[in-house]
Design a protein around this motif. Structure first.
Motif, PDB file in Angstrom:
ATOM      1  N   HIS A   8      26.872  37.616  42.399  1.00 21.22           N
ATOM      2  CA  HIS A   8      25.947  38.363  43.250  1.00 21.22           C
ATOM      3  C   HIS A   8      24.533  37.901  42.931  1.00 21.22           C
ATOM      4  N   SER A   9      23.920  37.241  43.887  1.00 19.98           N
ATOM      5  CA  SER A   9      22.592  36.663  43.667  1.00 19.98           C
ATOM      6  C   SER A   9      21.571  37.761  43.411  1.00 19.98           C
ATOM      7  N   VAL A  10      20.572  37.435  42.612  1.00 20.60           N
ATOM      8  CA  VAL A  10      19.564  38.445  42.271  1.00 20.60           C
ATOM      9  C   VAL A  10      18.263  38.174  43.027  1.00 20.60           C
ATOM     10  N   GLY A  33      25.032  27.376  41.919  1.00 20.71           N
ATOM     11  CA  GLY A  33      25.906  28.483  41.469  1.00 20.71           C
ATOM     12  C   GLY A  33      27.065  28.720  42.407  1.00 20.71           C
ATOM     13  N   ARG A  34      27.002  29.819  43.163  1.00 22.07           N
ATOM     14  CA  ARG A  34      28.012  30.072  44.194  1.00 22.07           C
ATOM     15  C   ARG A  34      27.354  30.168  45.570  1.00 22.07           C
ATOM     16  N   GLY A  35      26.130  29.644  45.651  1.00 26.96           N
ATOM     17  CA  GLY A  35      25.516  29.459  46.962  1.00 26.96           C
ATOM     18  C   GLY A  35      24.966  30.706  47.623  1.00 26.96           C
ATOM     19  N   GLY A  36      24.789  31.782  46.867  1.00 25.04           N
ATOM     20  CA  GLY A  36      24.239  33.000  47.475  1.00 25.04           C
ATOM     21  C   GLY A  36      22.840  32.753  48.020  1.00 25.04           C
ATOM     22  N   HIS A  37      21.977  32.174  47.205  1.00 19.32           N
ATOM     23  CA  HIS A  37      20.609  31.893  47.666  1.00 19.32           C
ATOM     24  C   HIS A  37      20.621  30.790  48.722  1.00 19.32           C
ATOM     25  N   SER A  38      21.494  29.806  48.541  1.00 17.99           N
ATOM     26  CA  SER A  38      21.586  28.721  49.538  1.00 17.99           C
ATOM     27  C   SER A  38      21.927  29.288  50.914  1.00 17.99           C
ATOM     28  N   PHE A  54      21.420  21.351  43.869  1.00 20.12           N
ATOM     29  CA  PHE A  54      21.878  20.728  42.625  1.00 20.12           C
ATOM     30  C   PHE A  54      22.712  21.722  41.828  1.00 20.12           C
ATOM     31  N   ASP A  55      23.695  21.238  41.124  1.00 21.23           N
ATOM     32  CA  ASP A  55      24.324  22.016  40.049  1.00 21.23           C
ATOM     33  C   ASP A  55      25.012  21.023  39.120  1.00 21.23           C
ATOM     34  N   ARG A  56      24.966  21.302  37.829  1.00 20.79           N
ATOM     35  CA  ARG A  56      25.597  20.387  36.876  1.00 20.79           C
ATOM     36  C   ARG A  56      27.066  20.737  36.664  1.00 20.79           C
ATOM     37  N   LYS A  80      22.150  17.282  36.658  1.00 14.53           N
ATOM     38  CA  LYS A  80      21.264  18.224  35.970  1.00 14.53           C
ATOM     39  C   LYS A  80      19.962  18.330  36.754  1.00 14.53           C
ATOM     40  N   PHE A  81      19.330  19.490  36.718  1.00 16.56           N
ATOM     41  CA  PHE A  81      18.100  19.616  37.505  1.00 16.56           C
ATOM     42  C   PHE A  81      16.922  18.868  36.882  1.00 16.56           C
ATOM     43  N   SER A  82      17.069  18.383  35.660  1.00 10.63           N
ATOM     44  CA  SER A  82      16.001  17.542  35.098  1.00 10.63           C
ATOM     45  C   SER A  82      15.901  16.219  35.866  1.00 10.63           C
ATOM     46  N   PHE A 100      14.676  27.911  41.222  1.00  9.72           N
ATOM     47  CA  PHE A 100      15.611  27.850  40.094  1.00  9.72           C
ATOM     48  C   PHE A 100      16.080  29.273  39.813  1.00  9.72           C
ATOM     49  N   ASP A 101      17.377  29.437  39.651  1.00  9.97           N
ATOM     50  CA  ASP A 101      17.938  30.734  39.248  1.00  9.97           C
ATOM     51  C   ASP A 101      18.740  30.396  37.992  1.00  9.97           C
ATOM     52  N   LEU A 102      18.091  30.553  36.836  1.00  4.87           N
ATOM     53  CA  LEU A 102      18.594  29.938  35.599  1.00  4.87           C
ATOM     54  C   LEU A 102      19.845  30.628  35.044  1.00  4.87           C
ATOM     55  N   PRO A 107      31.198  33.512  37.828  1.00  2.00           N
ATOM     56  CA  PRO A 107      32.479  32.830  37.586  1.00  2.00           C
ATOM     57  C   PRO A 107      32.473  32.024  36.280  1.00  2.00           C
ATOM     58  N   GLN A 108      31.336  31.436  35.919  1.00  2.00           N
ATOM     59  CA  GLN A 108      31.280  30.710  34.636  1.00  2.00           C
ATOM     60  C   GLN A 108      31.487  31.689  33.483  1.00  2.00           C
ATOM     61  N   LEU A 109      30.799  32.817  33.559  1.00  2.00           N
ATOM     62  CA  LEU A 109      30.882  33.799  32.472  1.00  2.00           C
ATOM     63  C   LEU A 109      32.257  34.448  32.376  1.00  2.00           C
ATOM     64  N   ASN A 217      15.010  22.250  27.091  1.00  2.00           N
ATOM     65  CA  ASN A 217      14.503  20.923  27.416  1.00  2.00           C
ATOM     66  C   ASN A 217      14.667  20.630  28.907  1.00  2.00           C
ATOM     67  N   GLU A 218      15.847  20.977  29.416  1.00  2.00           N
ATOM     68  CA  GLU A 218      16.124  20.821  30.851  1.00  2.00           C
ATOM     69  C   GLU A 218      15.050  21.523  31.682  1.00  2.00           C
ATOM     70  N   LEU A 219      14.736  22.749  31.272  1.00  2.00           N
ATOM     71  CA  LEU A 219      13.775  23.546  32.041  1.00  2.00           C
ATOM     72  C   LEU A 219      12.389  22.905  31.999  1.00  2.00           C
TER      73      LEU A 219
HETATM   74  C1  LIG Z   1      22.729  31.967  37.931  1.00  2.00           C
HETATM   75  S1  LIG Z   1      23.640  30.645  38.604  1.00  2.00           S
HETATM   76  C2  LIG Z   1      22.880  30.400  40.182  1.00  2.00           C
HETATM   77  C3  LIG Z   1      23.391  31.333  41.210  1.00  2.00           C
HETATM   78  C4  LIG Z   1      22.920  31.015  42.610  1.00  2.00           C
HETATM   79  N1  LIG Z   1      21.500  31.196  42.762  1.00  2.00           N
HETATM   80  C5  LIG Z   1      23.649  31.857  43.637  1.00  2.00           C
HETATM   81  O1  LIG Z   1      22.998  32.610  44.369  1.00  2.00           O
HETATM   82  O2  LIG Z   1      24.878  31.753  43.722  1.00  2.00           O
HETATM   83  C6  LIG Z   1      23.023  29.278  37.714  1.00  2.00           C
HETATM   84  C7  LIG Z   1      23.673  27.956  38.077  1.00  2.00           C
HETATM   85  O3  LIG Z   1      22.789  26.946  37.613  1.00  2.00           O
HETATM   86  C8  LIG Z   1      23.531  25.901  37.062  1.00  2.00           C
HETATM   87  N2  LIG Z   1      22.658  25.248  36.090  1.00  2.00           N
HETATM   88  C9  LIG Z   1      22.133  25.782  34.967  1.00  2.00           C
HETATM   89  N3  LIG Z   1      21.380  24.874  34.331  1.00  2.00           N
HETATM   90  C10 LIG Z   1      21.409  23.753  35.091  1.00  2.00           C
HETATM   91  C11 LIG Z   1      20.808  22.467  34.962  1.00  2.00           C
HETATM   92  N4  LIG Z   1      20.048  22.156  33.914  1.00  2.00           N
HETATM   93  N5  LIG Z   1      21.028  21.563  35.931  1.00  2.00           N
HETATM   94  C12 LIG Z   1      21.804  21.873  37.015  1.00  2.00           C
HETATM   95  N6  LIG Z   1      22.421  23.061  37.170  1.00  2.00           N
HETATM   96  C13 LIG Z   1      22.219  23.996  36.223  1.00  2.00           C
HETATM   97  C14 LIG Z   1      24.735  26.565  36.428  1.00  2.00           C
HETATM   98  O4  LIG Z   1      25.803  25.651  36.319  1.00  2.00           O
HETATM   99  C15 LIG Z   1      25.008  27.699  37.417  1.00  2.00           C
HETATM  100  O5  LIG Z   1      25.965  27.310  38.362  1.00  2.00           O
END
Ligand SMILES: C[S@@+](CC[C@H](N)C(=O)[O-])C[C@H]1O[C@@H](n2cnc3c(N)ncnc32)[C@H](O)[C@@H]1O
Length: 303
Positions: A8-10, A33-38, A54-56, A80-82, A100-102, A107-109, A217-219
């Motif tokens: 659930h996107s925030v 993530g799961r594309g909520g914001h997309s 992007f998603d890693r 990676k978003f870097s 960015f929604d960090l 589903p990962q958790l 570092n990525e951020l």
């Molecule tokens: C909180 S979720 C995003 C949810 C998304 N905004 C949505 O509405 O469904 C964070 C996502 O960011 C990805 N992510 C985190 N760090 C990343 C990075 N450095 N590069 C690319 N993807 C990253 C994670 O794999 C995860 O799928």
């Protein structure tokens, strides 16, 4: 209260309001993530608009291809978003909004086999990108030097008991490898004598996850790249979930606002839009526990 493994996107309304979407604009979702914001952005752009994502995590990319693979306005990068600046060089100066929604998606958790959570027992993996060459948390927990473990726990978990937890991890693994999230959580809890409001394993898991995925570092790298890519009048939005991330965003935005950025000979300026971070409403917090620690900061390119 939302408890399912759907993500659930925030801060949806806030994100849309700051993005102020142009129908034919170009947007970058750095954390699909799961594309909520997309989905929200796609529902507001026209045929000539674009959403680059992007998603890693391979599972997130598969989800994106299933949901939006046929949509000509959408592309997903498994990266990676870097790397946004390197992979999107053709869009330099042309992007109207980057967000960015960090952190992790639900589903990962919630998937025990990913090893991010100690609620269910599973292999301690913790890699966001399981196809990467990077080692898993299992490899690290079972081989790192005691002082390395202590440093990671205190730096990325701000964990007061880092020293005793590191010592206990090393003595436990001498008897038997630490295989599961439950075993690791139990070792951590055994080092902490007080009754805490949150499970003491939380900070240790957070620290190891940040380290394994090189998250800070990525951020840092991605914020620089976003400032390079964003077009005039475009905005960069970051939703963070803990103080280490928020501090990086706050300082990087302040730096950009004070110093600007020199990009291929031209000077760019930026303005902070959110003097204080935006947080979810009480209603959102009560409906979605994951949103409780969310903070949104926004900066705009003004020149
Ligand atoms: C909180 S979720 C995003 C949810 C998304 N905004 C949505 O509405 O469904 C964070 C996502 O960011 C990805 N992510 C985190 N760090 C990343 C990075 N450095 N590069 C690319 N993807 C990253 C994670 O794999 C995860 O799928």
């Amino acid at each position: 209260m939302i408890e399912s493994t759907l993500h659930h996107s925030v801060l949806n309304a806030e994100l849309l309001s700051f993005l102020d979407i142009k129908k034919d604009g170009v947007y970058l979702d750095a954390t699909y993530g799961r594309g909520g914001h997309s989905a929200l952005v796609l529902s507001r752009i026209s045929k000539s608009g674009k959403l680059l994502a992007f998603d890693r995590d391979r599972e997130a990319v598969t989800d994106a291809l299933i949901k939006f693979g046929e949509d000509g306005r959408f592309t997903i990068n498994h990266a990676k978003f870097s790397r946004i600046s390197e992979l999107l060089s053709e869009f330099r100066n042309k992007i109207d909004g980057i967000y960015f929604d960090l952190g992790l998606s639900s589903p990962q958790l919630d998937n025990a086999e990913r090893g991010f959570s100690f609620q269910k027992s599973g292999f301690i993996d913790m890699r966001m990108d399981q196809s990467s060459d990077g080692g898993s948390a299992f490899d690290w927990v079972n081989s790192a030097k005691e002082y390395e473990i202590r440093d990671v726990l205190s730096k990325f978990g701000e964990q007061r008991y880092a020293k005793s937890i590191a010592k206990k991890i090393v003595s436990s693994r001498a008897l038997k490898t630490i295989d599961t999230t439950h075993e690791l959580a139990q070792i951590v809890r055994s080092c902490i004598k007080y009754r805490a409001k949150i499970d003491p394993a939380t900070l240790t898991f957070q620290a190891i996850r940040i380290f394994i995925n090189d998250e800070l570092n990525e951020l840092n790298l991605a914020l620089n790249s976003a400032a390079e890519l964003i077009g005039l009048g475009g905005k960069i939005l970051v939703i963070s979930f803990h103080s280490l991330e928020d501090r990086i965003v706050k300082h990087r935005f302040r730096y950009l606002a004070a110093n600007g950025l020199s990009r291929s000979g031209s000077e760019c300026s930026y303005r902070i839009i959110t003097k204080k971070p935006i947080v979810p409403s009480d209603l959102e917090k009560s409906e979605n526990a994951r949103s409780r620690s969310a903070k949104l900061r926004v900066i705009e390119r003004t020149q």
